[in-house]
Design a protein around this motif. Structure first.
Motif, short mmCIF file in Angstrom:
data_model
loop_
_atom_site.label_atom_id
_atom_site.label_comp_id
_atom_site.label_asym_id
_atom_site.label_seq_id
_atom_site.Cartn_x
_atom_site.Cartn_y
_atom_site.Cartn_z
N GLU A 100 0.83 -1.24 0.14
CA GLU A 100 -0.05 0.02 0.19
C GLU A 100 0.76 1.34 -0.10
OE1 GLU A 100 0.08 -2.43 2.34
OE2 GLU A 100 0.35 -1.40 4.41
N GLN A 101 0.10 2.19 -0.50
CA GLN A 101 0.82 3.85 -0.58
C GLN A 101 0.63 4.20 0.86
OE1 GLN A 101 -0.03 6.33 -3.78
NE2 GLN A 101 0.43 4.54 -5.31
N PHE B 34 -7.90 -1.54 -3.84
CA PHE B 34 -7.68 -0.88 -2.63
C PHE B 34 -8.68 -0.24 -1.81
CE2 PHE B 34 -2.94 -1.82 -2.20
CZ PHE B 34 -2.77 -1.94 -3.63
N TYR B 36 -9.09 3.04 0.83
CA TYR B 36 -8.43 4.17 1.73
C TYR B 36 -9.39 5.11 2.64
CZ TYR B 36 -3.87 3.21 -0.27
OH TYR B 36 -2.77 2.74 -0.91
N PHE B 46 -4.65 3.67 4.74
CA PHE B 46 -4.96 2.25 4.11
C PHE B 46 -5.85 1.54 4.71
CE2 PHE B 46 -4.18 -1.43 1.64
CZ PHE B 46 -3.96 -2.46 2.95
N LYS B 49 -6.69 -4.60 1.08
CA LYS B 49 -6.56 -4.68 -0.26
C LYS B 49 -6.77 -6.05 -0.98
CE LYS B 49 -2.00 -5.80 0.67
NZ LYS B 49 -0.35 -5.31 0.74
N PHE B 90 -12.29 6.07 -0.21
CA PHE B 90 -11.93 6.01 -1.54
C PHE B 90 -11.68 4.50 -1.79
CE2 PHE B 90 -11.52 10.47 -2.49
CZ PHE B 90 -11.33 11.13 -1.29
N GLU B 94 -4.92 -0.27 -8.81
CA GLU B 94 -3.68 -0.17 -8.93
C GLU B 94 -2.98 -0.83 -10.41
OE1 GLU B 94 -0.35 -1.29 -6.09
OE2 GLU B 94 0.21 -2.78 -7.51
#
Lengths: 112, 114
Positions: A100-101, B34, B36, B46, B49, B90, B94
């Protein structure tokens, strides 16, 4: 653990002015990103960098320059500030191999 | 080109109810997805995922999401919801062969009434 810091927290400039936003991370991550978050919209990628001295344009790169002189830092320059680009600018990083970022706290840009 | 759609800009529910935030995606290859969360005045954090494997993935703060290839969805769920879950959520996709770039949806603002 680590942290991403962004400076300044608030940036106020005049229309047409050149403005620079800075981002530092101590995760030792290779890849870093700059996103723009407009009210009511998602995040849009401006620039990213896979390694030191690498620069890749995102979807929103026009009107911006970026610089990655060190692995830990990534700067974004608004080349000529416009009122329609008032937004929050978010820096992020990710380790090589993915996952993850991690995001910084953001810089809020106001253009007068 | 890839895209992410979050059709509900705002969702309001009462504390104790079940929450489900919708996300659909468009991408020609296998997606990495993902979620967020952004609490008021804070940056993105995060949650969870999906890469491959089990289609139900569990994340932090009691959230889970279900990947459904049949209708290209990745909905976020939690039961029961708590007032502290009020935030903007959100969904992101990716593209792993391009510097792990994320394509974000426009977000869903969730308000949980206490």
């Amino acid at each position: 653990g680590g942290i991403i810091t962004q400076t300044p927290k608030f940036l106020i400039g005049q229309e047409g002015q050149k403005l620079t936003l800075k981002c530092q991370q101590n995760f030792n991550h290779d890849t870093m990103y700059w996103y723009r978050q407009d009210s009511g919209k998602g995040l849009r990628l401006i620039y990213y960098s896979i390694t030191e001295n690498d620069l890749q344009k995102g979807d929103l790169s026009e009107g911006y320059d970026a610089s990655r002189e060190k692995k830990s830092s990534f700067s974004l320059t608004v080349t000529s500030a416009q009122k329609n680009e008032m937004a929050v600018f978010l820096c992020a990083s990710i380790r090589t191999g993915g996952a993850e970022q991690y995001f910084g706290p953001g810089t809020r840009l106001t253009v007068l | 080109a890839q895209s992410v759609d979050q059709p509900d800009a705002h969702v309001t529910l009462s504390e104790g109810a079940s929450l489900e935030l919708r996300c659909s995606y468009s991408y020609s290859a296998a997606p990495y997805l993902f979620w967020y969360v952004q609490y008021p005045g804070q940056s993105l954090q995060f949650l969870l995922k999906y890469i491959t494997g089990d289609t139900v993935v569990k994340g932090t703060k009691g959230f889970e999401a279900e990947f459904r290839k049949s209708n290209s969805s990745f909905n976020l769920k939690k039961s029961p919801a708590h007032w502290s879950d009020s935030a903007k959520y959100f969904c992101a996709l990716e593209v792993s062969n391009m510097g792990y770039k994320l394509t974000f949806g426009t977000g869903t603002s969730l308000l949980v009434d206490p």
